[in-house]
Each structure stands twice: as structure tokens, then as C-alpha cells.
Motif scaffolding. Structure first.
Motif, short mmCIF file in Angstrom:
data_model
loop_
_atom_site.label_atom_id
_atom_site.label_comp_id
_atom_site.label_asym_id
_atom_site.label_seq_id
_atom_site.Cartn_x
_atom_site.Cartn_y
_atom_site.Cartn_z
N LEU A 104 0.83 -1.21 0.00
CA LEU A 104 0.00 0.00 0.00
C LEU A 104 0.86 1.25 0.00
N GLY A 105 1.95 1.23 0.77
CA GLY A 105 2.84 2.38 0.78
C GLY A 105 3.51 2.60 -0.56
N MET A 106 3.93 1.51 -1.22
CA MET A 106 4.53 1.65 -2.54
C MET A 106 3.53 2.15 -3.57
N PHE A 107 2.25 1.75 -3.39
CA PHE A 107 1.23 2.23 -4.32
C PHE A 107 1.07 3.74 -4.21
N PHE A 108 0.99 4.27 -3.01
CA PHE A 108 0.82 5.71 -2.84
C PHE A 108 2.09 6.48 -3.23
N ALA A 109 3.24 5.82 -3.15
CA ALA A 109 4.49 6.49 -3.53
C ALA A 109 4.75 6.45 -5.03
N ALA A 110 4.01 5.63 -5.77
CA ALA A 110 4.25 5.50 -7.20
C ALA A 110 3.73 6.71 -7.95
N GLY A 130 1.33 -5.65 -16.58
CA GLY A 130 2.27 -5.62 -15.46
C GLY A 130 3.70 -5.38 -15.92
N LEU A 131 4.06 -5.95 -17.06
CA LEU A 131 5.40 -5.72 -17.61
C LEU A 131 5.60 -4.26 -18.00
N PHE A 132 4.54 -3.65 -18.53
CA PHE A 132 4.64 -2.22 -18.84
C PHE A 132 4.89 -1.40 -17.57
N GLY A 133 4.16 -1.73 -16.49
CA GLY A 133 4.42 -1.04 -15.22
C GLY A 133 5.83 -1.27 -14.73
N THR A 134 6.37 -2.47 -14.96
CA THR A 134 7.75 -2.76 -14.56
C THR A 134 8.74 -1.90 -15.33
N GLY A 137 8.52 1.69 -14.15
CA GLY A 137 9.14 1.90 -12.84
C GLY A 137 10.65 1.88 -12.91
N ILE A 138 11.21 0.97 -13.68
CA ILE A 138 12.67 0.93 -13.82
C ILE A 138 13.18 2.17 -14.54
N MET A 139 12.42 2.63 -15.54
CA MET A 139 12.82 3.86 -16.22
C MET A 139 12.84 5.03 -15.26
N ASN A 140 11.84 5.12 -14.38
CA ASN A 140 11.83 6.19 -13.39
C ASN A 140 13.00 6.08 -12.44
N SER A 141 13.39 4.83 -12.12
CA SER A 141 14.54 4.65 -11.23
C SER A 141 15.82 5.19 -11.87
N ALA A 190 11.07 -1.39 -6.52
CA ALA A 190 10.00 -2.05 -5.78
C ALA A 190 8.65 -1.83 -6.45
N GLU A 191 8.40 -0.61 -6.90
CA GLU A 191 7.15 -0.34 -7.62
C GLU A 191 7.06 -1.17 -8.89
N ALA A 192 8.19 -1.28 -9.58
CA ALA A 192 8.20 -2.07 -10.82
C ALA A 192 7.88 -3.53 -10.54
N LEU A 193 8.50 -4.10 -9.52
CA LEU A 193 8.23 -5.49 -9.18
C LEU A 193 6.80 -5.68 -8.67
N LEU A 194 6.26 -4.69 -8.00
CA LEU A 194 4.87 -4.77 -7.55
C LEU A 194 3.91 -4.86 -8.73
N ALA A 195 4.19 -4.10 -9.78
CA ALA A 195 3.34 -4.16 -10.98
C ALA A 195 3.42 -5.54 -11.64
#
Length: 251
Positions: free
Chosen positions: A34-40, A165-169, A172-176, A196-201
Motif C-alpha cells: 500500500l505504501g509503494m502504491f501511494f508512492a508510485a 504488469g510488464l509495462f508497469g515494470t 518503474g525501472i525507467m523512473n529509477s 520495488a514499484e516495478a516489481l509490484l506491478a
């Protein structure tokens, strides 16, 4: 090994552990899903929300279609059992009405009796059987199509959710990497949240896709079995029709 080499190695190990501990302590405190969701960011949030909706829709389809399929298969079993005990179409109609028979048995019998009323009294038996069989096939197809409505959604979720989900991954990695370039730092506090957000997706995409595929296969097998039961009930009706036509021909 010289003593000063041992001291240097021990000092290097101590510095590495201290540096890693300092980096880990700098990570955000709330690394729960939940914390990673709000931080994404908004894109990753949209992906996660879409996958959550898809996962919820999968279980809704299971509950709704599973209950409908179970009820329909019980009715088909009852219809086959009832029709097997009848010796002719009038006898079957009497048993269905007297025992409060299923709607499926009544539909099959009414379909054949309607064809008999529409056909000429001296029509050939082969033509009557062919037309009655055609009407039975149409009725079976209508029942099966009604039961398969909504099942295609499960196939779509099972096929598309992993790629979403792969698109979200990837995002997220691009943002990192963007965060690393902006902050010019490679410590854990900069890299870990985006990863972490990428792996969550990715995980949520699999959570949505795997049950969808399993439930789709289960419901598909159940629908095929229901179709076989419909054909068995229709075969009993056509058998009684053939018997009645033979009796009428002899008369």
C-alpha cells in the motif's frame, strides 16, 4: 599475510557494512504494497488500479458464472433423468407437468411438439425428424451461448494482464534510472523505491492473470459438460419422436 594487509581488509569490510547499513536506513519506512502504491507515479498507479480491477472482475465472473453453470447442470441432469423414464412425447409432457419438471425439459418438448403442429399430417417421418433435430440444435446453441457470455473476459485478462504488469515494470525501472541521473547518486534510497514499484506491478499482473486462466479453463470444461448434457436430453426427446412417428405410421 602481513598484519597491515589484514587490518586494511578488515577496515574495508567494516566500511562496506557501515555504508550499506547507512543506505538501508535511508530507505523509506513504509515499503508495504500500500505504501509503494501511494508512492508510485500516476502511470504506475493507473497500471496497478487496472490490474486490481481485472483481478476483482475475475472473481466476480467466477461467482456469477459458476453459480449459473452449477444450477444449469443440475437442471440438465434432472431433465435427462426425467425424459429417460418417458415412453412417448405425450407421456413425457404429462410427467414434466405433473412433477413440476425443469424448464429445460419443457422447452425441448415444446420445441418438438411445435414442429409437429406446424408440419403437415402426412409429412414423411424422415423430414419431421430432420426438422425437429434442427430445432433442437438451435435451442442447444442458444443455451450454450447464453452460458458462455462473460467467459471471454477471463481469456482477455489472462492474455493481457502479464503484459500490462510488464509495462508497469518497465516504467518503474525507467523512473529509477531517471532518479539516478537527476540525483547523481546510486544509493539504495534512490534506486530501491522505483524497483520495488516495478516489481509490484509485475506481481500484480501475475496475480490477475493466473487465476483468470485457471478459472477460464474450469468454466470451459463445465460448459462443455453442460453441452453434452443438453445433447443427451435432446437425444431422449428425438428418440421419443421417432418412436411416436413409427407408431403413427403403423396406425
Amino acid at each position: 599475510m602481513p598484519t597491515h594487509h589484514l587490518k586494511a581488509a578488515a577496515g574495508g569490510v567494516f566500511f562496506f557494512l557501515f555504508h550499506a547499513g547507512a543506505q538501508a536506513s535511508a530507505l523509506p519506512h513504509d515499503m508495504s504494497p500500500l505504501g509503494m502504491f501511494f508512492a508510485a507515479d500516476q502511470v504506475v498507479k493507473s497500471v496497478l488500479v487496472g490490474l486490481l480491477i481485472a483481478a476483482l472482475a475475475t472473481w466476480v465472473v467466477l461467482l456469477v458464472k459458476g453459480a449459473s453453470l452449477l444450477k444449469a447442470r443440475r437442471a440438465a441432469t434432472h431433465a435427462v433423468t426425467m425424459l429417460k423414464t418417458a415412453t412417448s412425447l405425450p407421456d413425457a409432457a404429462t410427467k414434466v407437468q405433473g412433477a413440476g419438471g425443469t424448464a429445460l425439459a419443457r422447452q425441448l418438448l415444446d420445441d418438438v411438439q411445435q414442429e409437429l403442429r406446424l408440419s403437415h399430417a402426412s409429412a414423411p417421418a424422415a423430414a419431421l425428424k430432420e426438422r425437429a433435430g434442427f430445432r433442437q440444435e438451435q435451442l442447444i446453441g442458444q443455451q450454450v451461448r447464453g452460458m458462455t457470455q462473460g467467459i471471454g473476459l477471463l481469456a482477455s485478462i489472462g492474455a493481457v494482464a502479464p503484459f500490462v504488469g510488464l509495462f508497469g515494470t518497465v516504467w518503474g525501472i525507467m523512473n529509477s534510472f531517471i532518479g539516478i541521473a537527476v540525483s547523481q547518486s546510486t544509493n539504495l534510497a534512490t534506486v530501491a523505491p522505483g524497483i520495488a514499484e516495478a516489481l509490484l506491478a509485475t506481481a500484480l499482473g501475475l496475480v490477475a492473470a493466473i487465476p483468470a486462466v485457471v478459472i477460464y479453463n474450469v468454466l470451459s470444461r463445465g460448459i462443455n459438460q453442460y453441452k453434452a448434457q443438453l445433447r443427451a436430453a435432446s437425444a431422449q426427446v428425438l428418440l421419443m419422436l421417432s418412436r411416436d412417428l413409427d407408431t403413427r405410421g403403423q396406425a
